[in-house]
Design an enzyme around this catalytic site. Structure first.
Site, PDB file in Angstrom:
ATOM      1  N   HIS A   1       0.806  -1.223   0.000  1.00  0.00           N
ATOM      2  CA  HIS A   1       0.000   0.000   0.000  1.00  0.00           C
ATOM      3  C   HIS A   1       0.838   1.271   0.000  1.00  0.00           C
ATOM      4  O   HIS A   1       0.290   2.366  -0.087  1.00  0.00           O
ATOM      5  CB  HIS A   1      -0.954   0.033   1.198  1.00  0.00           C
ATOM      6  CG  HIS A   1      -0.273   0.342   2.496  1.00  0.00           C
ATOM      7  ND1 HIS A   1       0.423  -0.602   3.194  1.00  0.00           N
ATOM      8  CD2 HIS A   1      -0.152   1.493   3.187  1.00  0.00           C
ATOM      9  CE1 HIS A   1       0.929  -0.052   4.279  1.00  0.00           C
ATOM     10  NE2 HIS A   1       0.603   1.223   4.296  1.00  0.00           N
TER      11      HIS A   1
HETATM   12  C1  UD1 Z   1      -2.019   5.383   6.126  1.00  0.00           C
HETATM   13  C2  UD1 Z   1      -0.692   5.777   6.773  1.00  0.00           C
HETATM   14  C3  UD1 Z   1       0.317   4.635   6.625  1.00  0.00           C
HETATM   15  C4  UD1 Z   1      -0.248   3.337   7.142  1.00  0.00           C
HETATM   16  C5  UD1 Z   1      -1.552   3.050   6.402  1.00  0.00           C
HETATM   17  C6  UD1 Z   1      -2.181   1.738   6.854  1.00  0.00           C
HETATM   18  C7  UD1 Z   1      -0.169   8.168   6.648  1.00  0.00           C
HETATM   19  C8  UD1 Z   1       0.721   9.161   6.028  1.00  0.00           C
HETATM   20  N1  UD1 Z   1      -0.104   6.939   6.145  1.00  0.00           N
HETATM   21  O1  UD1 Z   1      -1.787   5.304   4.738  1.00  0.00           O
HETATM   22  O2  UD1 Z   1       1.471   4.953   7.374  1.00  0.00           O
HETATM   23  O3  UD1 Z   1       0.665   2.293   6.926  1.00  0.00           O
HETATM   24  O4  UD1 Z   1      -2.441   4.131   6.657  1.00  0.00           O
HETATM   25  O5  UD1 Z   1      -3.350   1.499   6.207  1.00  0.00           O
HETATM   26  O6  UD1 Z   1      -0.879   8.482   7.564  1.00  0.00           O
HETATM   27  N2  UD1 Z   1      -9.404   4.656   2.630  1.00  0.00           N
HETATM   28  C9  UD1 Z   1     -10.595   3.973   2.614  1.00  0.00           C
HETATM   29  N3  UD1 Z   1     -11.083   3.529   3.804  1.00  0.00           N
HETATM   30  C10 UD1 Z   1     -10.458   3.739   4.974  1.00  0.00           C
HETATM   31  C11 UD1 Z   1      -9.237   4.431   4.961  1.00  0.00           C
HETATM   32  C12 UD1 Z   1      -8.724   4.889   3.783  1.00  0.00           C
HETATM   33  O7  UD1 Z   1     -11.190   3.761   1.592  1.00  0.00           O
HETATM   34  O8  UD1 Z   1     -10.971   3.340   6.034  1.00  0.00           O
HETATM   35  C13 UD1 Z   1      -8.868   5.205   1.385  1.00  0.00           C
HETATM   36  C14 UD1 Z   1      -8.724   6.710   1.492  1.00  0.00           C
HETATM   37  O9  UD1 Z   1      -9.889   7.377   1.189  1.00  0.00           O
HETATM   38  C15 UD1 Z   1      -7.596   6.972   0.518  1.00  0.00           C
HETATM   39  C16 UD1 Z   1      -6.728   5.729   0.665  1.00  0.00           C
HETATM   40  O10 UD1 Z   1      -7.557   4.717   1.206  1.00  0.00           O
HETATM   41  O11 UD1 Z   1      -8.077   7.055  -0.781  1.00  0.00           O
HETATM   42  C17 UD1 Z   1      -5.529   5.977   1.514  1.00  0.00           C
HETATM   43  O12 UD1 Z   1      -5.858   6.291   2.875  1.00  0.00           O
HETATM   44  P1  UD1 Z   1      -4.947   7.287   3.767  1.00  0.00           P
HETATM   45  O13 UD1 Z   1      -5.372   7.291   5.169  1.00  0.00           O
HETATM   46  O14 UD1 Z   1      -4.838   8.582   3.060  1.00  0.00           O
HETATM   47  O15 UD1 Z   1      -3.501   6.702   3.724  1.00  0.00           O
HETATM   48  P2  UD1 Z   1      -2.999   5.217   3.723  1.00  0.00           P
HETATM   49  O16 UD1 Z   1      -2.425   4.988   2.382  1.00  0.00           O
HETATM   50  O17 UD1 Z   1      -4.029   4.269   4.235  1.00  0.00           O
END
Ligand code: UD1
Length: 367
Positions: free
Chosen positions: A209
């Site tokens: 990811h």
């Molecule tokens: C975040 C953390 C990363 C961690 C990861 C675990 C930061 C900078 N990064 O990255 O260190 O390893 O989480 O998962 O904080 N999304 C969903 N549902 C959710 C959560 C997220 O659909 O419950 C989608 C978001 O809308 C976005 C993408 O997933 O499009 C990424 O989510 P985001 O929290 O921005 O960062 P991660 O890549 O998950």
């Protein structure tokens, strides 16, 4: 003593769980009473990315949910800051406790320091040396403004000293994430996940990811091409993070039929999946630690790791990000039997208790 702790994203929940337990256990028998409020920023909000972890790990319902949701880094960080400020102003805690390196960690810490609230950082001092990782920036900045820094490996303390953090702020206590693993390992063994997925025989596990791996279509296609090849020798199970799911679809990246893409798994199911695997291939931080304790070979698909003890002591290997290198490294493990490793110092299930003991002792000294 009044303490507010923060959990925001999936890798925070297993770190917060043993801390909430240790605080409750302390309050049941000793003084001073720690008045503890739990804030969920809502950075992760799906049932599979958040709610399930609270349920399985017995984390109390958050006292406050900031409900920020997704967004760019700037939007997410700014929104968390905007919404945590009134909470800190209303409750005026003595300490704000943050864990790990996600956007919620730095956002809340930055607001606290400006309000004169002391900051506790659990899992301080980890450094990959790669400032292109958003988490590395979050780690460096959070540590720079923290008052009590709890580390999981000795090298983390050395990193902090090099950055000028006074030695008396740094405490090597072990790993709260491993507290959770050890506490739930037997329960996870009972999971019927393997039957549910129809797994019989050897298999590997994949998670990806990191933005550096999944946001660039060329890089993601290269990784999948290597994994497709490995899957000819070992069927692979790939619980797909929402970010990765959308990138795979957007770019139409081919995935072999021997790679099973599944939804993100809950904590117990994923622990079961890892612990019975022949091999794990990942770019996660926490999984490098968990496989080390489980004794399962792990290939980390990154150029660097902020958790070097998993390589020097554990079963983790960094693999150059090239198709052939990944295939060769996987074959070596499949041909050569398990990589041996040992459990790092203080990864013994007692980190959260040690943190609470130090916190209470510090408060007693008026620190
Ligand atoms: C975040 C953390 C990363 C961690 C990861 C675990 C930061 C900078 N990064 O990255 O260190 O390893 O989480 O998962 O904080 N999304 C969903 N549902 C959710 C959560 C997220 O659909 O419950 C989608 C978001 O809308 C976005 C993408 O997933 O499009 C990424 O989510 P985001 O929290 O921005 O960062 P991660 O890549 O998950």
């Amino acid at each position: 003593m009044k303490l507010i702790s923060v959990a925001g994203a999936r890798p925070n929940f297993m770190k917060i769980a043993p801390l909430t337990d240790a605080i409750a256990a302390h309050n049941a028998v000793s003084s001073p009473f720690i008045e503890h409020l739990l804030v969920h920023t809502g950075q992760h909000y799906d049932r599979l990315m958040s709610d399930l972890f609270f349920k399985e790990l017995g984390i109390p319902e958050p006292d406050i949910n900031l409900g920020v949701g997704g967004g760019s880094h700037a939007v997410q960080t700014a929104e968390i800051m905007r919404r945590i400020e009134p909470v800190l102003l209303e409750h005026r805690p003595d300490y704000l406790l943050v864990v790990g390196d996600v956007n919620s960690t730095i956002a809340c810490a930055l607001v606290a320091v400006k309000l004169g609230v002391r900051i506790i950082h659990v899992e301080a001092g980890l450094r990959s040396g790669d400032r292109g990782m958003p988490e590395e920036i979050n780690r460096i900045l959070t540590d720079a403004i923290s008052d009590l820094l709890f580390t999981t490996e000795r090298g983390a303390g050395d990193n902090l000293l090099r950055e000028g953090v006074p030695a008396d702020k740094i405490h090597f206590v072990g790993n709260v994430m491993i507290d959770t693993l050890l506490r739930h390992r037997a329960r996870a063994e009972q999971s019927d996940l393997l039957e549910r997925l129809g797994i019989a025989g050897e298999y590997g596990v994949v998670t990806l990811h990191r933005p550096s791996n999944v946001d660039d279509p060329v890089q993601l296609a290269m990784l999948l091409s290597a994994l497709n090849e490995v899957s000819a020798d070992l069927p692979l199970f790939f619980p797909v993070h929402p970010r990765t799911r959308s990138r795979l679809t957007d770019h139409g990246i081919p995935v072999s039929g021997a790679i099973r893409l599944v939804e993100p798994l809950g904590y117990l199911d994923f622990l079961k999946l890892q612990s019975s695997a022949r091999l794990v291939m990942t770019d996660s931080g926490g999984i490098q630690e968990e496989t080390t304790v489980l004794g399962v070979p792990c290939l980390t698909l990154r150029e660097s790791t902020e958790r070097p003890v998993t390589v020097t002591h554990g079963t983790n290997r960094l693999v150059p990000l090239e198709r052939d290198a990944i295939i060769v490294a996987a074959r070596e493990i499949l041909d050569g039997g398990p990589i041996s490793g040992r459990i790092p110092e203080l990864w013994d299930g007692g980190a959260a208790e040690r943190i609470v003991a130090i916190l209470v002792n510090n408060a007693g000294k008026g620190a």
